[in-house]
Motif scaffolding. Sequence first.
Motif, short mmCIF file in Angstrom:
data_model
loop_
_atom_site.label_atom_id
_atom_site.label_comp_id
_atom_site.label_asym_id
_atom_site.label_seq_id
_atom_site.Cartn_x
_atom_site.Cartn_y
_atom_site.Cartn_z
N CYS A 219 0.86 -1.18 0.00
CA CYS A 219 0.00 0.00 0.00
C CYS A 219 0.90 1.23 0.00
O CYS A 219 1.84 1.33 0.81
CB CYS A 219 -0.93 0.01 1.21
N THR A 224 -3.37 6.25 -0.97
CA THR A 224 -4.45 6.24 0.02
C THR A 224 -5.19 7.56 0.10
O THR A 224 -6.27 7.63 0.67
CB THR A 224 -3.89 5.90 1.41
N THR A 239 -5.76 8.49 7.47
CA THR A 239 -6.08 7.67 6.31
C THR A 239 -5.29 6.37 6.32
O THR A 239 -5.82 5.30 6.00
CB THR A 239 -5.79 8.46 5.02
N LEU A 242 -6.76 3.97 8.82
CA LEU A 242 -7.98 3.33 8.33
C LEU A 242 -7.65 2.17 7.39
O LEU A 242 -8.33 1.14 7.42
CB LEU A 242 -8.86 4.37 7.62
N ASN A 243 -6.64 2.33 6.55
CA ASN A 243 -6.24 1.24 5.67
C ASN A 243 -5.69 0.05 6.45
O ASN A 243 -5.93 -1.11 6.09
CB ASN A 243 -5.20 1.74 4.66
N GLU A 245 -6.58 -0.77 9.51
CA GLU A 245 -7.73 -1.42 10.14
C GLU A 245 -8.54 -2.23 9.13
O GLU A 245 -9.09 -3.28 9.49
CB GLU A 245 -8.61 -0.36 10.80
N ASP A 246 -8.59 -1.80 7.88
CA ASP A 246 -9.31 -2.58 6.86
C ASP A 246 -8.63 -3.91 6.60
O ASP A 246 -9.30 -4.95 6.48
CB ASP A 246 -9.40 -1.77 5.56
N VAL A 247 -7.31 -3.90 6.54
CA VAL A 247 -6.58 -5.16 6.33
C VAL A 247 -6.76 -6.10 7.52
O VAL A 247 -6.97 -7.31 7.36
CB VAL A 247 -5.09 -4.87 6.09
N SER A 249 -9.32 -6.13 9.60
CA SER A 249 -10.70 -6.61 9.64
C SER A 249 -10.94 -7.72 8.62
O SER A 249 -11.70 -8.66 8.88
CB SER A 249 -11.66 -5.45 9.38
N GLN A 250 -10.30 -7.64 7.46
CA GLN A 250 -10.42 -8.71 6.48
C GLN A 250 -9.80 -10.01 6.99
O GLN A 250 -10.31 -11.09 6.72
CB GLN A 250 -9.76 -8.29 5.17
N SER A 253 -12.11 -11.75 9.64
CA SER A 253 -13.26 -12.47 9.12
C SER A 253 -12.92 -13.90 8.70
O SER A 253 -13.80 -14.75 8.61
CB SER A 253 -13.85 -11.72 7.92
#
Length: 505
Positions: A219, A224, A239, A242-243, A245-247, A249-250, A253
């Motif tokens: 990244c 971003t 920013t 947030l990126n 945290e997105d990784v 969270s994926q 799951s």
Amino acid sequence: MLDCVPNQFQSSSHGQVTTSYLTLERWLDSPVRHISSSQFIMSSFKRKSSSKTQSLPGTRPSPGSIATTITSTGIPSLDDILGGGLPLSCSFVVAAPDPHSSYGELVQKTFVSQGLACKQDVLVLGSDQDALDWVKGCMWFHSSASSNPSLEEDAEDQKPADEEQKIKIAWRYEQMKQFQTTVGSTSVSEDFCRTFDLTTRIPSFTIEKALNDGQLFTCNVLDTLDPTSWSECSSVTQTVLLNIEDVLSQRSSKILNTPLRICIPGLGSYAWGDLRTQDILRFLYQLRAILRRNPLACASIGLESHISTDTWGGPGWIQKLGWMCDGLITLDAFTTNPSLSTLFPSHHGLVHIHTLPSPHTLLPSSDRFSTLRGLSASVAEGGNSSGENNLAFKCTRKRLIFETMHLDVEGGVAERRTVPASSSNDVLDNYNSRVSSIPVPKTGLASVEVELDPGSAAKAVPTPSPSHDDTGASVVEEAQAPKPRLKKAKKTVAFRSDRPDLYDF
């Protein structure tokens, strides 16, 4: 014992005690008796048994606490300074104030290479350079050789550059093992820490395989930035968080038991914009909070050279950075001070330790288990040791090494000198000029006078005896006998002072 048997076998009268015990013996001799668990009095203490859990790849328990899982940075000597390795759910910051070197970037590249080598997930945030191109420049190990350096390579590194450096006086000591200033990777397993070669790069097929398998995430900070999101995120740091945290969270799951390494090289470069001190402190603090919520993730951050000193952030700036992260060290290279490189020719810079990670303990495990720091020996001796060792680093042709720093022979000079150095004469002249220029009051001095005793001086000089010849003239006879031994003149010393009470003999 009667509390755990049926009530019909219990008797409180003295006459029925014998009958009750006989009936109890028949009941105990029966082949099978079903007794409920409520009829037994059992202890609440249970024996602790080691549960066999599936270990994470590239990790091991910390020697300081079994609740802490550590992973390697790729440099065995740096792992020793950290107390065995970098704990998961912790952040580690490397500051390199020298703008002319890239020792801090070497630590970040080794961190990424170790993650790819031990099959861990890696997230790289590119700043000045594209993240994928930056990963291609990371070092790798030789596939044909083992992970640990061979004995021949170690002997080659320890071999003196010139044969004249061999010991000439105490020749018996040549067969003895040399003094070790660092720790090797022989005691570390291959799955935990690899030994990388700076002259080797990661193969392209390894990077492609990691991208296809979802092991490597890249990244760029510039990518971003979204103009439509400036209303929601007023800072670049927000920013980036947030990126991250997105990784995470994926990953949450999915059912994954693989640690994630987050590498942020060049924090504070031009790609991050015009950052303020509070932006960097807030970013490090929030990143540490994110890692605490994800126990299988750890982060390594490299600071730019201009924000790695107190001149940019003000007094106490480095100390503030240590409060916002779990671990912080500074690699102070000698290129900014050439006099230090002359004094320590075998090192390339100093290592300053500001903060060390201790996620589940009051004190970092490095205080007890670090060999290079030397605090464990101080504790073993009851605190009578000299304290913590001075640490330095050097970059050889194949690897980056952290080691203890010592003075060379003759206080930093490799060769023994028989005449004083030219610089020492200049220092002595400057010292004499400064001493002579210092005004000294005459009233505070004592005068000493030395005189020769006139009587003893007259006795010490022999006078020749005159003699007369036939004509009546006086002639000095030449002494045929040996000349008499001259006596030294006695000296008389007079000591006078304005304050005789100070010189009371």
